[in-house]
Design an enzyme around this catalytic site. Sequence first.
Site, PDB file in Angstrom:
ATOM      1  N   HIS A  88     -37.525  80.060 -54.501  1.00 27.77           N
ATOM      2  CA  HIS A  88     -36.845  78.842 -54.979  1.00 27.77           C
ATOM      3  C   HIS A  88     -36.260  79.111 -56.367  1.00 27.77           C
ATOM      4  O   HIS A  88     -36.817  79.883 -57.144  1.00 27.77           O
ATOM      5  CB  HIS A  88     -37.834  77.678 -55.035  1.00 27.77           C
ATOM      6  CG  HIS A  88     -37.164  76.378 -55.358  1.00 27.77           C
ATOM      7  ND1 HIS A  88     -36.877  76.000 -56.644  1.00 27.77           N
ATOM      8  CD2 HIS A  88     -36.669  75.395 -54.557  1.00 27.77           C
ATOM      9  CE1 HIS A  88     -36.240  74.832 -56.620  1.00 27.77           C
ATOM     10  NE2 HIS A  88     -36.108  74.446 -55.359  1.00 27.77           N
ATOM     11  N   GLU A 158     -29.140  77.169 -51.594  1.00 24.00           N
ATOM     12  CA  GLU A 158     -29.287  76.155 -52.645  1.00 24.00           C
ATOM     13  C   GLU A 158     -28.534  76.614 -53.887  1.00 24.00           C
ATOM     14  O   GLU A 158     -29.097  77.349 -54.719  1.00 24.00           O
ATOM     15  CB  GLU A 158     -30.773  75.969 -52.990  1.00 24.00           C
ATOM     16  CG  GLU A 158     -31.595  75.440 -51.851  1.00 24.00           C
ATOM     17  CD  GLU A 158     -32.789  74.648 -52.348  1.00 24.00           C
ATOM     18  OE1 GLU A 158     -32.905  73.484 -51.966  1.00 24.00           O
ATOM     19  OE2 GLU A 158     -33.578  75.191 -53.136  1.00 24.00           O
TER      20      GLU A 158
HETATM   21  P1  PGA Z   1     -32.778  68.276 -55.220  1.00 28.75           P
HETATM   22  O1  PGA Z   1     -33.669  69.613 -55.101  1.00 28.75           O
HETATM   23  O2  PGA Z   1     -32.641  67.706 -53.845  1.00 28.75           O
HETATM   24  O3  PGA Z   1     -33.525  67.382 -56.160  1.00 28.75           O
HETATM   25  O4  PGA Z   1     -31.448  68.697 -55.766  1.00 28.75           O
HETATM   26  C1  PGA Z   1     -33.500  70.510 -54.037  1.00 28.75           C
HETATM   27  C2  PGA Z   1     -34.454  71.679 -54.156  1.00 28.75           C
HETATM   28  O5  PGA Z   1     -34.777  72.100 -55.261  1.00 28.75           O
HETATM   29  O6  PGA Z   1     -34.932  72.204 -53.139  1.00 28.75           O
END
Ligand code: PGA
Length: 240
Positions: A88, A158
């Site tokens: 992550h 992401e």
């Molecule tokens: P968010 O986070 O939906 O608050 O943007 C997503 C994540 O970090 O997986």
Amino acid sequence: MLVAGNWKMNKNIKETILFFKKFNKLLKTKNKIVLFPSFPCIFVARNSASKTISIGAQNVFFEEKGEFTGEVSCSQLKPFCDFVILGHSDRRHKFFESNQLINKKIKKAFESKFKVILCVGETLKEKNKNKTNSVISNQLKQSLSKIKFTKNLFIAYEPVWAIGTGKNANIKDITKAHSFIQKTLVSLFGKKAEKTQILYGGSVKPENMKEIFSIPKVSGVLVGGASLNPKTFAKIANFK
Ligand code: PGA
């Protein structure tokens, strides 16, 4: 669709129980749902969540046991969790985890029969320098080095600039990144990797979920902030 909720360092035991009390009742879906509480709340989450909901860990260490203060092993988590998030952006950018470390963790997690959501994505600086593909390619190649393909691998695209900012990536950028991820996986593992589920994450909320779920290459979402409220997360989880 896989709908995953990453609570990060939010919610205590009481709040976890309260969440599932409400969320269990609101959940009406065939989508696969998985929640990622922080370590102290995993046990109570498993006991409070409906049986159809999976529970996962936000991180795991690659050693089995021993002198690793502050770390948690796969076998400690296995009785309660079937998923783990690795790589992550919080781990990469705030705790300086390298692709090499992530690679060791993925190997151990697969050995322990976890489903792994490997997160990849570029920073705003890298995006502005047109480096999105090279960043994703490096992250995938290095984190998955010497790993045998398994259906337990999930990827979450992401973009770092979209996480927690309220600004999601647009359809075109998500489509491009997901196609590139799929192509890279096929180059690493062969055609069998073509069906790997690729999630999108970064400011997913009820207001933009329709648009995001409509993208053909999106097979699920990883939700941060919007997974903390049972009503809000149920709206996303129940998407048809
Ligand atoms: P968010 O986070 O939906 O608050 O943007 C997503 C994540 O970090 O997986």
